[in-house]
Each structure stands twice: as structure tokens, then as C-alpha cells.
Design a protein around this motif. Structure first.
Motif, PDB file in Angstrom:
ATOM      1  N   PHE A   1       0.779  -1.145   0.108  1.00  0.00           N
ATOM      2  CA  PHE A   1       0.066   0.084  -0.002  1.00  0.00           C
ATOM      3  C   PHE A   1       0.945   1.120  -0.026  1.00  0.00           C
ATOM      4  N   LYS A   2       0.422   2.349  -0.478  1.00  0.00           N
ATOM      5  CA  LYS A   2       0.908   3.513  -0.400  1.00  0.00           C
ATOM      6  C   LYS A   2       1.537   4.044   1.073  1.00  0.00           C
ATOM      7  N   THR A   3       0.928   3.932   2.090  1.00  0.00           N
ATOM      8  CA  THR A   3       1.491   4.047   3.202  1.00  0.00           C
ATOM      9  C   THR A   3       2.400   3.115   3.486  1.00  0.00           C
ATOM     10  N   GLU A   4       2.374   2.186   3.387  1.00  0.00           N
ATOM     11  CA  GLU A   4       3.704   1.096   3.665  1.00  0.00           C
ATOM     12  C   GLU A   4       4.724   1.318   2.945  1.00  0.00           C
ATOM     13  N   LYS A   5       4.778   1.951   1.550  1.00  0.00           N
ATOM     14  CA  LYS A   5       5.881   2.371   0.905  1.00  0.00           C
ATOM     15  C   LYS A   5       6.525   3.702   1.583  1.00  0.00           C
ATOM     16  N   THR A   6       5.553   4.594   2.083  1.00  0.00           N
ATOM     17  CA  THR A   6       6.061   5.638   2.669  1.00  0.00           C
ATOM     18  C   THR A   6       6.793   5.192   4.332  1.00  0.00           C
ATOM     19  N   HIS A   7       6.270   4.402   4.798  1.00  0.00           N
ATOM     20  CA  HIS A   7       6.825   3.771   5.926  1.00  0.00           C
ATOM     21  C   HIS A   7       8.206   3.248   5.805  1.00  0.00           C
ATOM     22  N   ALA A   8       8.610   2.858   4.380  1.00  0.00           N
ATOM     23  CA  ALA A   8       9.793   2.157   4.052  1.00  0.00           C
ATOM     24  C   ALA A   8      10.822   3.242   4.379  1.00  0.00           C
ATOM     25  N   GLY A   9      10.781   4.457   3.983  1.00  0.00           N
ATOM     26  CA  GLY A   9      11.821   5.380   4.273  1.00  0.00           C
ATOM     27  C   GLY A   9      12.174   5.587   5.699  1.00  0.00           C
ATOM     28  N   THR A  10      11.098   5.640   6.567  1.00  0.00           N
ATOM     29  CA  THR A  10      11.519   5.542   8.125  1.00  0.00           C
ATOM     30  C   THR A  10      12.099   4.384   8.732  1.00  0.00           C
ATOM     31  N   LEU A  11      11.676   3.311   7.828  1.00  0.00           N
ATOM     32  CA  LEU A  11      12.363   1.834   8.149  1.00  0.00           C
ATOM     33  C   LEU A  11      13.693   1.805   7.807  1.00  0.00           C
ATOM     34  N   VAL A  12      13.867   2.366   6.744  1.00  0.00           N
ATOM     35  CA  VAL A  12      15.534   2.354   6.268  1.00  0.00           C
ATOM     36  C   VAL A  12      16.396   3.352   7.218  1.00  0.00           C
ATOM     37  N   GLU A  13      15.781   4.553   7.392  1.00  0.00           N
ATOM     38  CA  GLU A  13      16.615   5.316   8.466  1.00  0.00           C
ATOM     39  C   GLU A  13      16.728   4.659   9.956  1.00  0.00           C
ATOM     40  N   ILE A  14      15.788   3.952  10.535  1.00  0.00           N
ATOM     41  CA  ILE A  14      16.134   3.326  11.557  1.00  0.00           C
ATOM     42  C   ILE A  14      16.932   2.170  11.681  1.00  0.00           C
TER      43      ILE A  14
END
Length: 104
Positions: free
Chosen positions: A67-80
Motif C-alpha cells: 500500500f502507499k502508506t507502507e511504501k512511505t513507511h519504508a523510508g522511516t524503516l530504512v532510516e531506523i
């Protein structure tokens, strides 16, 4: 996974940026010192994608199915996950501090 040859992958134009920006050069040097072949960085990206897809649980194995929200969340997860892998310091105004430079 294909082997990554950093020297072959270096963009000729990026060298001019490194030469003209001492902070960028310092961050670049520090990251290359921490991960000369880019294997740790690549592993973080692969693990993050696997974490999002989680095929065994979700039945999804393709980025396009997120989902679009999951793809957006990907950036945060990469940073973490990058901060966990490389233990970058917290930034003052941005996400990290690498080689004394605030980085987002």
C-alpha cells in the motif's frame, strides 16, 4: 546478490560535488570507511524490504503489492535500520550526525 564494485559505480559527476563540498566529502569518507564494499548498506535495504513484504505472513513478495502508506513507511524503516547498523549519532536538526555533519 550481484557483487557491487564501488569504483565502477561511482558517478563521474559526484566527484565534482565531493571536491566542492567538504561536509559531503567527510560524510562520504566516513561511510566508505564503515562499509567499503557497500555490503552492510545493501543488507539493510534488503532486510528492510523483506521486513515490509514479510511474504510468509502477508503472502506478498512484490514491492508493487504494498500500500502507499507502507511504501512511505519504508523510508522511516530504512532510516531506523541504518542507524542501528552503523550506530550513527542523532542529528541536531536532521536524522543523523555522520562525521560531525547533520544528515537526512
Amino acid at each position: 546478490m550481484l557483487p557491487l564494485d564501488i569504483a565502477a559505480a561511482t558517478n563521474v559527476h559526484s566527484q565534482a560535488f565531493l571536491e566542492s563540498d567538504p561536509e559531503l566529502s567527510a560524510v562520504h569518507t566516513r561511510i566508505l570507511r564503515l562499509d567499503p564494499a557497500g555490503q552492510r548498506f545493501a543488507a539493510v535495504l534488503r532486510d528492510t524490504i523483506d521486513q515490509l513484504l514479510n511474504g510468509e505472513v502477508t503472502g506478498r513478495y512484490d514491492w508493487k503489492t504494498l500500500f502507499k502508506t507502507e511504501k512511505t513507511h519504508a523510508g522511516t524503516l530504512v532510516e531506523i535500520n541504518l542507524q542501528r547498523e552503523f550506530t550513527f549519532d542523532d542529528g541536531t536538526d536532521m536524522d543523523y550526525k555522520i562525521a560531525g555533519v547533520d544528515v537526512d
